[in-house]
Design an enzyme around this catalytic site. Structure first.
Site, short mmCIF file in Angstrom:
data_model
loop_
_atom_site.label_atom_id
_atom_site.label_comp_id
_atom_site.label_asym_id
_atom_site.label_seq_id
_atom_site.Cartn_x
_atom_site.Cartn_y
_atom_site.Cartn_z
CB CYS A 80 -0.98 -0.05 1.62
SG CYS A 80 -1.95 -1.44 1.02
CG ASP A 81 2.54 2.78 3.17
OD1 ASP A 81 1.56 3.89 2.56
OD2 ASP A 81 2.21 2.54 3.85
#
Length: 442
Positions: free
Chosen positions: A61-62
């Protein structure tokens, strides 16, 4: 994976990391970092089609990172494929893409596995995502002799960080606090519903913690319908379009926002409208983004209870000094693990050369003993002469080319490495027990 016999080509390849993460990209690109399994597989196939045979695509997600065994001229291709996966022009994000090589790339992989490079240090999501990426790349035949031992070492490093430090307690304590707050407000979570907006790691951690606490009704939302659908498949829940935010918020007892776009996603006015539609039934707002997604004024509304990351941190009573100490201990473990792996890798690289050298020396020894075995003095003198013959010729050639000083430095490294335990172990492994006994008694 390199083909048998392509040793020269394999030796020309080196570990390279090309990536983009929440630390380097702007808000507009951050939401594009997450790739679902299908998109990650397509990127892996594109790498292979471009001639890169050993590579790992790591989407979280990052971050979106590519670890590959490549030649120097493969780097532009890696950059271009990463930009293509983000659906942007390579030139427009040249400064946002980072490149690490060899030791730096290895250390970054270890730090990612240990959750040291996460927006929430210590979170457990990223290790599972790394293992899933490993499985996907292995099934595609793209994990070989460079990446496989490196990944196993990264898992070992992550395990040490989890067991030898309290780094993982920070996110665990924060999500536990959030779950307890939700229970105090709504009682049995099995009767509550939640809305997750965005793909940030902390948002996912909060959603999973609530589900572990009994929550069964979870809906996810993202500006990209495809990403929302992919996340819903991953979590086994429903998703809604961004245009349905008002209706989704009306049905949410708990709203978690984890977009992290640097702007307000949920305004106080939007929350007030939802509360009116809910007939003032209370709503828990969990802002899992840094900077925050939810307008602070929403926390002043009747029946709205807003908790940001700082609030959860304070309630978890996890002091900044302690977290920094645990992070420092984790970084020391990563550095130590990287150093240990580097030494093992070097030993693996030199083993074939040492093996050939030993075989050559054994051959010469056998020939000398066959001719002069009864005369130890003559045999050892001739053995010494034979062993020095080829190196002496090579040294003369180097000196004739003006490279004699380099040769002298290499000789000093080879024969004066007093602290090289590995070399000593290799030497001892080839010696007979009686030889060691004689050396000990000398």
């Amino acid at each position: 994976m390199q083909k048998t016999g392509d040793r020269g080509d394999a030796e020309s390849r080196r570990l390279v990391l090309v990536g983009a993460s929440f630390r380097t990209v702007g808000p507009a690109l951050r939401e594009r970092l997450f790739l679902d399994d299908e998109a990650a597989s397509r990127l892996g196939a594109a790498l292979r089609a471009g001639g890169i045979e050993e590579a790992l695509v790591l989407p979280t997600c990052d971050r979106l990172e590519l670890y590959a065994a490549v030649r120097a001229d493969d780097l532009p291709r890696l950059r271009a494929l990463l930009a293509q996966a983000l659906d942007v022009d390579p030139a427009s994000i040249a400064r946002e893409i980072y490149v690490d090589r060899d030791d730096a790339a290895m250390t970054q992989l270890f730090a990612v596995a240990a959750a040291l490079d996460s927006a929430v240090p210590g979170e457990a999501q990223v290790l599972g995502q790394l293992k899933e990426s490993h499985r996907r790349a292995r099934d595609a035949g793209m994990i070989g002799p460079l990446l496989e031992p490196l990944l196993q070492a990264a898992y070992g490093c992550a395990k040490r960080v989890r067991t030898e430090t309290a780094l993982a307690q920070h996110p665990v304590s924060m999500v536990t606090v959030a779950r307890n707050v939700a229970r105090r407000l709504h009682g049995d979570l099995a009767q509550a519903s939640a809305l997750l907006i965005g793909l940030g790691d902390m948002g996912l951690l909060l959603a999973e913690a609530l589900r572990a606490g009994g929550l069964t009704r979870l809906t996810v939302m993202h500006p990209s319908a495809d990403r929302a659908a992919a996340l819903a498949r991953q979590l086994g829940c429903h998703y809604r379009q961004e245009a349905e935010l008002a209706a989704a918020l009306e049905g949410a007892d708990i709203a978690i926002s984890a977009m992290g776009l640097g702007r307000v996603v949920l305004t106080a006015a939007t929350v007030e409208i939802a509360l009116v539609a809910r007939r003032r039934r209370p709503m828990l707002l969990l802002d899992a983004a840094i900077p925050g997604d939810i307008e602070p004024a929403a926390g002043s509304l009747d029946d709205a209870f807003l908790y940001g990351m700082d609030d959860l941190d304070r309630l978890a009573q996890d002091g900044l000094t302690n977290r920094q100490a645990e992070a420092a201990a984790a970084r020391a473990i990563v550095a130590e693990a990287a150093s240990a792996y580097r030494k093992k890798a070097a030993a693996r690289e030199t083993a074939p050369v040492l093996g050939r050298l030993r075989a050559r020396f054994e051959q010469v020894r056998a020939e000398i003993l066959a001719a002069h075995g009864a005369d130890a003095d003559e045999a050892t003198r001739r053995l010494l002469n034979r062993l020095l013959h080829d190196p002496a010729l090579a040294l003369r050639r180097l000196a004739a080319r003006g490279e004699g000083q380099d040769a002298e430095r290499w000789l000093e490294e080879l024969f004066a490495a007093e602290d090289d335990d590995t070399a000593q172990d290799d030497t001892d492994r080839g010696a007979k027990p009686e030889d060691k006994d004689r050396e000990a008694g000398a």
